[in-house]
Design a protein around this motif. Structure first.
Motif, mmCIF file in Angstrom:
data_model
loop_
_atom_site.group_PDB
_atom_site.id
_atom_site.type_symbol
_atom_site.label_atom_id
_atom_site.label_comp_id
_atom_site.label_asym_id
_atom_site.label_seq_id
_atom_site.Cartn_x
_atom_site.Cartn_y
_atom_site.Cartn_z
ATOM 1 N N LYS A 27 -4.728 -8.722 3.237
ATOM 2 C CA LYS A 27 -5.396 -7.895 3.601
ATOM 3 C C LYS A 27 -4.119 -7.701 5.002
ATOM 4 O O LYS A 27 -4.053 -8.351 5.508
ATOM 5 C CB LYS A 27 -7.094 -7.586 4.210
ATOM 6 N N TYR A 28 -4.362 -6.698 5.699
ATOM 7 C CA TYR A 28 -3.597 -6.242 7.096
ATOM 8 C C TYR A 28 -4.888 -5.441 7.740
ATOM 9 O O TYR A 28 -5.279 -4.043 7.544
ATOM 10 C CB TYR A 28 -2.375 -5.734 6.734
ATOM 11 N N ASP A 29 -4.925 -5.714 9.030
ATOM 12 C CA ASP A 29 -6.070 -5.308 9.971
ATOM 13 C C ASP A 29 -4.479 -5.050 10.659
ATOM 14 O O ASP A 29 -4.365 -5.104 11.968
ATOM 15 C CB ASP A 29 -6.803 -6.436 10.492
ATOM 16 N N ALA A 30 -4.655 -3.240 10.632
ATOM 17 C CA ALA A 30 -4.320 -2.250 11.520
ATOM 18 C C ALA A 30 -4.118 -2.350 13.217
ATOM 19 O O ALA A 30 -3.690 -2.236 14.177
ATOM 20 C CB ALA A 30 -3.670 -0.883 11.110
ATOM 21 N N ASP A 31 -5.579 -2.444 13.371
ATOM 22 C CA ASP A 31 -5.903 -2.237 13.974
ATOM 23 C C ASP A 31 -5.569 -3.816 15.282
ATOM 24 O O ASP A 31 -5.182 -3.158 17.143
ATOM 25 C CB ASP A 31 -6.791 -1.789 14.575
ATOM 26 N N LEU A 35 -1.908 -10.104 9.972
ATOM 27 C CA LEU A 35 -2.096 -10.069 8.220
ATOM 28 C C LEU A 35 -2.595 -11.231 7.625
ATOM 29 O O LEU A 35 -2.502 -12.135 8.397
ATOM 30 C CB LEU A 35 -0.223 -10.324 8.462
ATOM 31 N N THR A 36 -3.890 -11.275 7.112
ATOM 32 C CA THR A 36 -4.393 -11.986 5.894
ATOM 33 C C THR A 36 -3.453 -12.322 4.556
ATOM 34 O O THR A 36 -3.323 -11.918 4.448
ATOM 35 C CB THR A 36 -5.576 -12.408 6.012
ATOM 36 N N ASP A 58 18.168 -8.238 0.768
ATOM 37 C CA ASP A 58 19.514 -8.771 1.663
ATOM 38 C C ASP A 58 19.279 -7.779 2.634
ATOM 39 O O ASP A 58 19.531 -8.132 4.173
ATOM 40 C CB ASP A 58 20.813 -9.507 1.424
ATOM 41 N N LYS A 59 18.788 -6.950 3.110
ATOM 42 C CA LYS A 59 18.882 -5.596 3.977
ATOM 43 C C LYS A 59 17.327 -5.872 5.375
ATOM 44 O O LYS A 59 16.833 -6.233 5.271
ATOM 45 C CB LYS A 59 18.815 -4.470 3.717
ATOM 46 N N ASP A 60 17.958 -5.588 6.315
ATOM 47 C CA ASP A 60 16.681 -5.026 7.356
ATOM 48 C C ASP A 60 16.052 -4.206 6.961
ATOM 49 O O ASP A 60 16.718 -3.021 6.632
ATOM 50 C CB ASP A 60 17.865 -5.012 8.726
ATOM 51 N N ALA A 61 14.747 -4.121 7.919
ATOM 52 C CA ALA A 61 14.047 -3.398 7.252
ATOM 53 C C ALA A 61 13.344 -2.934 8.664
ATOM 54 O O ALA A 61 13.127 -3.842 9.397
ATOM 55 C CB ALA A 61 12.606 -3.385 5.966
ATOM 56 N N LYS A 62 12.818 -1.987 8.876
ATOM 57 C CA LYS A 62 11.754 -1.209 9.957
ATOM 58 C C LYS A 62 10.310 -1.889 9.764
ATOM 59 O O LYS A 62 9.271 -1.829 8.314
ATOM 60 C CB LYS A 62 11.876 -0.109 9.571
ATOM 61 N N LEU A 63 9.657 -2.457 10.815
ATOM 62 C CA LEU A 63 8.520 -3.216 11.252
ATOM 63 C C LEU A 63 7.574 -2.335 10.689
ATOM 64 O O LEU A 63 7.000 -2.585 9.822
ATOM 65 C CB LEU A 63 8.121 -4.200 12.440
ATOM 66 N N GLU A 64 7.286 -0.493 11.274
ATOM 67 C CA GLU A 64 6.200 -0.176 10.814
ATOM 68 C C GLU A 64 6.224 0.293 9.807
ATOM 69 O O GLU A 64 5.275 0.480 9.385
ATOM 70 C CB GLU A 64 6.685 1.203 11.639
ATOM 71 N N ASN A 65 7.710 0.475 9.167
ATOM 72 C CA ASN A 65 7.244 0.983 7.672
ATOM 73 C C ASN A 65 6.921 -0.374 6.545
ATOM 74 O O ASN A 65 5.510 -0.377 5.285
ATOM 75 C CB ASN A 65 9.005 1.038 7.450
ATOM 76 N N VAL A 66 6.725 -1.378 6.173
ATOM 77 C CA VAL A 66 6.523 -2.481 6.088
ATOM 78 C C VAL A 66 5.179 -2.446 6.537
ATOM 79 O O VAL A 66 4.312 -2.456 5.855
ATOM 80 C CB VAL A 66 7.492 -4.032 6.389
ATOM 81 N N LEU A 67 4.813 -2.567 7.939
ATOM 82 C CA LEU A 67 3.045 -2.235 7.912
ATOM 83 C C LEU A 67 2.314 -1.248 7.478
ATOM 84 O O LEU A 67 0.885 -1.527 7.397
ATOM 85 C CB LEU A 67 2.988 -2.404 9.525
ATOM 86 N N LYS A 68 2.898 -0.408 7.292
ATOM 87 C CA LYS A 68 2.543 0.935 6.957
ATOM 88 C C LYS A 68 2.253 0.598 5.072
ATOM 89 O O LYS A 68 0.666 0.494 4.939
ATOM 90 C CB LYS A 68 3.745 1.964 6.790
ATOM 91 N N PHE A 70 1.703 -2.382 4.124
ATOM 92 C CA PHE A 70 0.848 -3.698 3.825
ATOM 93 C C PHE A 70 -0.987 -2.437 4.186
ATOM 94 O O PHE A 70 -1.979 -3.027 3.261
ATOM 95 C CB PHE A 70 0.485 -4.433 4.906
ATOM 96 N N GLY A 71 -0.316 -1.589 5.126
ATOM 97 C CA GLY A 71 -2.028 -0.971 5.261
ATOM 98 C C GLY A 71 -2.467 -0.072 4.282
ATOM 99 O O GLY A 71 -3.705 0.479 4.090
ATOM 100 N N GLU A 72 -1.714 0.846 3.102
ATOM 101 C CA GLU A 72 -1.575 1.506 2.171
ATOM 102 C C GLU A 72 -1.864 1.277 0.886
ATOM 103 O O GLU A 72 -2.269 1.696 -0.188
ATOM 104 C CB GLU A 72 -1.608 3.189 2.775
ATOM 105 N N LYS A 73 -0.764 0.193 0.726
ATOM 106 C CA LYS A 73 -0.698 0.146 -1.116
ATOM 107 C C LYS A 73 -0.640 -0.843 -1.592
ATOM 108 O O LYS A 73 -0.786 -1.403 -2.650
ATOM 109 C CB LYS A 73 1.447 1.147 -0.953
ATOM 110 N N ALA A 74 -0.558 -2.427 -0.355
ATOM 111 C CA ALA A 74 -0.166 -3.450 -0.759
ATOM 112 C C ALA A 74 -1.391 -3.600 -2.049
ATOM 113 O O ALA A 74 -2.489 -3.295 -1.366
ATOM 114 C CB ALA A 74 0.359 -4.814 0.494
ATOM 115 N N LYS A 75 -1.384 -4.894 -2.559
ATOM 116 C CA LYS A 75 -2.853 -5.476 -3.604
ATOM 117 C C LYS A 75 -2.660 -5.875 -2.784
ATOM 118 O O LYS A 75 -1.710 -7.015 -2.433
ATOM 119 C CB LYS A 75 -2.343 -4.895 -4.752
ATOM 120 N N GLU A 76 -3.805 -6.980 -3.532
ATOM 121 C CA GLU A 76 -4.346 -7.894 -2.926
ATOM 122 C C GLU A 76 -3.219 -9.448 -4.251
ATOM 123 O O GLU A 76 -3.640 -8.834 -5.466
ATOM 124 C CB GLU A 76 -5.201 -8.606 -3.654
#
Length: 101
Positions: A27-31, A35-36, A58-68, A70-76
């Motif tokens: 899980k990810y707690d945005a507040d 990251l668990t 191999d490409k750099d990504a934006k932290l804010e996109n990855v955190l979004k 984790f918060g919305e689409k990532a599955k356990e």
């Protein structure tokens, strides 16, 4: 010789603090920006900071996109790699698999 031994000890010590491993998303707690993940069959929680680096393939990504993600689409159970500072309990790098074309 003494400098070499001290440098070797310092290197081994620093390698022990920063470890990369494949983990499973829990899980990810945005507040709290926490990251668990499941590593070695145990849950572990790490702080994500603004200094956390992110890669998708191999490409750099934006932290804010990855955190979004984790918060919305990532599955356990989703797998990815993280590099952590065990002493500070922070994530220094997140590596996600690249997008399939």
């Amino acid at each position: 010789m003494r400098k070499f031994v001290l440098a070797s000890v310092a290197l081994l010590f620093s390698l022990g603090l920063v470890l990369a491993s494949e983990v499973s998303f829990v899980k990810y707690d945005a507040d709290k920006k926490e990251l668990t993940v499941k590593e070695n069959d145990k849950d572990a929680t790490y702080k994500v900071t603004n200094d956390t680096k992110v890669k998708r393939g191999d490409k750099d990504a934006k932290l804010e996109n990855v955190l979004k993600y984790f918060g919305e689409k990532a599955k356990e159970g989703d797998k990815f790699e993280i590099t952590t500072d065990k002493e500070k309990k922070t994530v220094t790098e997140i590596k996600l698999k690249g997008k399939k074309n």
